[in-house]
Design an enzyme around this catalytic site. Sequence first.
Site, PDB file in Angstrom:
ATOM      1  CG  ASP A 196      -1.895  16.405   4.311  1.00  0.00           C
ATOM      2  OD1 ASP A 196      -0.869  16.483   3.619  1.00  0.00           O
ATOM      3  OD2 ASP A 196      -2.217  17.259   5.146  1.00  0.00           O
TER       4      ASP A 196
ATOM      5  CB  SER B 153      -0.725  26.415  14.132  1.00  0.00           C
ATOM      6  OG  SER B 153       0.588  26.637  13.664  1.00  0.00           O
TER       7      SER B 153
ATOM      8  CE  LYS C 237      -7.119  20.490  12.700  1.00  0.00           C
ATOM      9  NZ  LYS C 237      -6.897  19.475  11.661  1.00  0.00           N
TER      10      LYS C 237
END
Length: 870
Positions: free
Chosen positions: A635, A520, A540
């Site tokens: 990221d 998650s 997802k």
Amino acid sequence: MEPLLFVATIFLFIAPASSISFSEFIHPNFTASHVKFIDYGGSFLTSHNGTFKAAIVNTRSQQNSFYLCIIHVLSNTIIWSANRDTPISGSGKMNLTPKGIIISDENGNLKWSTPPLKSSVSALRLTEMGNLVLLDGFNGSLWESFHHPTDTIVIGQHLPAGESLSSAVSDYNLSTGDYSLTVGASDAELQWQGQMYWKLSMDTKAYVDSRYIVDYMAINRTGVYLFGNNGSAVVIRVVLPPSNFRIAKLDASGQFTVLRLSGSDLEQEFMGPDDGCQIPFICGRMGMCADDATSGSPSCSCPAGFHLASQNTSGCVPSDASHSLPVACNSTRKESLLNSSVVSYLRLGYGMDYFANHFFQPSTYDVNLSFCQELCSDDCSCLGIFFKNSSGSCYMLGNVLGSIMSSSTVDSDLVGYIKVLVGPTQADLNPNNSSSNQNQDFPLVALVLLPFTGFFLFAALGFLWWRRWKLHKSIDSKSGNPNTLSSGDLEAFYIPGLPQRFDYEELEVATDNFKNLIGSGGFGAVYKGILNDKTIVAVKKITNVGVQGKKDFCTEIAIIGNIHHVNLVKLKGFCAQGRQRLLVYEYMNHGSLDRILFGNGPVLEWQERFDIALGTARGLAYLHSGCEQKIIHCDIKPENILLHYHFQAKISDFGLSKLLTPEQSSLFTTMRGTRGYLAPEWLTNSAISEKTDVYSFGMVLLELVSGRRNCSPRSQSHSMDSNSSGVPSSSSSASALVYFPLLALEMHEQGKYLELADPRLEGRVTNEEVEKLVRIALCCVHEEPAIRPNMVSVVGMLEGGIPVGQPRVESLNFLRFYGRRFTEASMIEEENGQSDVTIIPRANASLTSTTTGFPTCFSYVSSHQISGPR
């Protein structure tokens, strides 16, 4: 006196022609043959103490094949042969001349010789180690048999990196066989027909001591070793009981064996592979090998649909006489299969495997069975496939076909198919007659009715589809179903080249109504699913849909759907139905890097960490430089580095990426990414470029080295005080908390790189190996983006193609500031008895502490943490 002189003179002339075996040395103009030295079993030279002998001998089943060999006398074992591929008869000769050794047949035809030498030969010596040496006039070595091994090495002999041992065809035919043992830069590998099937490092008795480049392989009194660093360091070792004499041999069956002298016999003390079924041709072509529980040795049979071939050939052939196994085409000419044949596939079923599947990557991923078979059919060098349903992995069996392994422990998701040629039918052989007969026999009424039947069938299917669409639309309008896909949605989400579009209901079924949660993050949850074709996927589900969520969703599709790289997670499909937004990815069976690296499971070995670092770097280099448009991930963190088979690293989560053309300024200021990995430029409204990813990669690289979070709030085994390690007190608080990037800088300045390695590696890594990654990491986290290397350079440094950079300490001093703040945060935590301390930097990089929030590194905390593991 005269009779004595006469006798001595006669002896002088007779002696050279007699069959006397010489000790240690012989000199040029010497000739030997088996017949001439038959009283000595063909032996004409022995070592000083008689341990070895040089002889011209044959083998039991090769009565007219004689070889010049070096033999261990006590065990009667051949350790080297000169003319293994060009045997001679018993009357053939070995001549020692000033130019070297020449072996010729009885008619004087050359069969084998030593290469041209730099000076004339003065003598031929057989040493006590079994080395046959040609000497010049100053006793210098001109040529040695030790430098040209066949299938055996002995104590005192080195097998250099890049060199190989080659098996014999059989125990009695010394000709070069199909198996080889090659010493590589990092390991010793067994190969069959150029395909690897075993490595020394994978044996349970082998220990990896260092990561030096291998110089050579050797055996000695205590075992088998690979040496590096000019012979001063052990890379891999297999420790065996002490023995004064042992040999290492690649036998004709394809097993690498080490034998020690016991009495007058050689007994086996090491064997690789120890499972005979892992030998590629153990049961011949298409033979099926299984472990025999009774005898403990492999047993051979034929798979279903095959039977034993004739006695003249080894292996199995298709039971159907119309089927035949093809022969791979020549690699230099990609010719098609026989025009009169049709390609088909015989299914082997589950519970079977092939040796190459464990040593070679699949030819392609994420395909269906039909596509895999088409690839094989279009490649004449392909002789069969193995297909894995869960991952869509396609393994192609090329060039030559070996044996099949059968075992209850084989992956139940792997199924094999063998390519066969179906012989031509009578119609194929006489197409003109077949065509005319078919026209004559075909009813006239069928020619009239078939077109009308097809038309009515098409119309009926169209009507049924229209009725179903009307019914579905009516139900949705009454129930207010938000999943209804409007034409506007179809229009908005149509992008040429996108992967497969899924219905929401289809993914609901695949994930068992989204019950199997595997991860998650800020954008939603990830579920494991199984599609209709049995492919395992990661789904997802985007939960916080809004303007930004929809925008990022579209961005991720546009980026991932059109790029393909082995180190990037592949997007298999998507769903855009009503408000539902889902992405379907290939499933990564080892999960994310953070779970493996920071979890309590088996420790990642150094080579695995290095491979993960290199794979991640290659993926980022492709995003930055290999795509038509530059892609910045924004990221990079362990949660977004997923691990597939053999811990192959794949970068995931491109939802935060930006597409930039080369002309763009690369400037955008919205804070993105994850705390602990954000570069300083995020905080100063500076330009965001691909160097932002480089910084994050550097932080991940430090975590790979240490096996811990850079900003862990708990005491670690790496924690040190100034008394024990010399680390200034600024790097550790009273509770011994350590800000690892600062510790890495300080240890770099002191040259104590091993202090930074994950202690769980327990010495299985060298100072030089750690230094390489730490220096690269520190170069990546320079405060100024301009002096950070690009990812292409990082890949070059990791691969060794370019020198490793030297970190600039003046651009790393900001780490000392953060280290002090980390210490202060630790002390606040102790004083307040709080377990959660977050220090959030402001835009001007000043720091303020608070006692609320999630325990985290103080540096570079974004205003929101987004994304998460897939």
